[in-house]
Design a protein around this motif. Structure first.
Motif, PDB file in Angstrom:
ATOM      1  N   ARG A  39      -0.445   3.557  -7.449  1.00 48.10           N
ATOM      2  CA  ARG A  39      -1.355   2.781  -8.292  1.00 48.10           C
ATOM      3  C   ARG A  39      -2.173   1.871  -7.388  1.00 48.10           C
ATOM      4  NH1 ARG A  39      -2.391   1.495 -13.493  1.00 48.10           N
ATOM      5  NH2 ARG A  39      -2.924  -0.642 -14.004  1.00 48.10           N
ATOM      6  N   GLY A  40      -3.471   1.875  -7.588  1.00 48.67           N
ATOM      7  CA  GLY A  40      -4.319   1.017  -6.788  1.00 48.67           C
ATOM      8  C   GLY A  40      -5.786   1.203  -7.118  1.00 48.67           C
TER       9      GLY A  40
ATOM     10  N   VAL B 192      -8.393   7.535  -1.299  1.00 45.48           N
ATOM     11  CA  VAL B 192      -7.866   6.321  -0.687  1.00 45.48           C
ATOM     12  C   VAL B 192      -7.738   5.267  -1.779  1.00 45.48           C
ATOM     13  CG1 VAL B 192      -8.221   4.507   1.030  1.00 45.48           C
ATOM     14  CG2 VAL B 192      -8.959   6.853   1.526  1.00 45.48           C
ATOM     15  N   LEU B 193      -6.511   4.768  -1.952  1.00 45.97           N
ATOM     16  CA  LEU B 193      -6.229   3.698  -2.915  1.00 45.97           C
ATOM     17  C   LEU B 193      -5.809   2.454  -2.168  1.00 45.97           C
ATOM     18  CD1 LEU B 193      -3.967   5.405  -5.626  1.00 45.97           C
ATOM     19  CD2 LEU B 193      -6.425   5.020  -5.710  1.00 45.97           C
ATOM     20  N   ALA B 194      -6.148   1.295  -2.716  1.00 45.52           N
ATOM     21  CA  ALA B 194      -5.707   0.014  -2.158  1.00 45.52           C
ATOM     22  C   ALA B 194      -4.920  -0.722  -3.226  1.00 45.52           C
ATOM     23  CB  ALA B 194      -6.909  -0.820  -1.729  1.00 45.52           C
TER      24      ALA B 194
ATOM     25  N   THR C  12      -0.415  -5.972  -2.670  1.00 43.67           N
ATOM     26  CA  THR C  12       0.200  -5.950  -1.339  1.00 43.67           C
ATOM     27  C   THR C  12      -0.802  -5.733  -0.208  1.00 43.67           C
ATOM     28  OG1 THR C  12       0.580  -3.561  -1.377  1.00 43.67           O
ATOM     29  CG2 THR C  12       2.318  -4.963  -2.327  1.00 43.67           C
ATOM     30  N   GLY C  13      -1.993  -5.240  -0.559  1.00 38.13           N
ATOM     31  CA  GLY C  13      -2.972  -4.924   0.474  1.00 38.13           C
ATOM     32  C   GLY C  13      -2.716  -3.583   1.147  1.00 38.13           C
TER      33      GLY C  13
END
Length: 111
Positions: free
Chosen positions: A62-63, A74-76, A80-81
């Motif tokens: 999840r991001g 690409v997920l961020a 948490t970063g």
């Protein structure tokens, strides 16, 4: 050769913004990567399965969608970063908690 290095540098920013505009998505294609690109900045939940991996047979990511390419997204994680690179081949499905930017003209019915 003096100055050659400057020709090899890429301009800052996403590739589609390098020349002062956006690159239109192909009109005849509605691939997952294009849908993800249209929804950069939105939070996605990605459900994956990983064959032959007893530790992570199924995993959920999840991001915020940062970018997508033909073979990965690409997920961020905003809490948490942490950045995740998820392979498209492992994605079963994904969900968003808000309306999607989507261009239905990608689907052109043959009928």
């Amino acid at each position: 050769m003096p100055g050659a290095a400057q020709f090899m540098k890429m301009p800052p920013g996403p590739p589609e913004m390098m020349f002062g505009g956006t690159v239109p998505l192909p009109q005849e294609q509605s691939y997952l990567e294009n849908i993800l690109r249209l929804n950069r900045g939105k939070v996605a939940t990605i459900y994956t399965t990983n064959d032959n991996n007893p530790e992570w047979a199924a995993k959920v990511f999840r991001g915020v969608v940062e970018n997508a390419a033909r073979d990965h997204v690409v997920l961020a994680d905003p809490q948490t970063g942490m950045r995740y690179v998820v392979l498209m081949v492992n994605i079963d499905y994904l969900t968003f908690d808000e309306p999607l930017n989507y261009a239905p003209e990608f689907y052109q019915s043959p009928f």
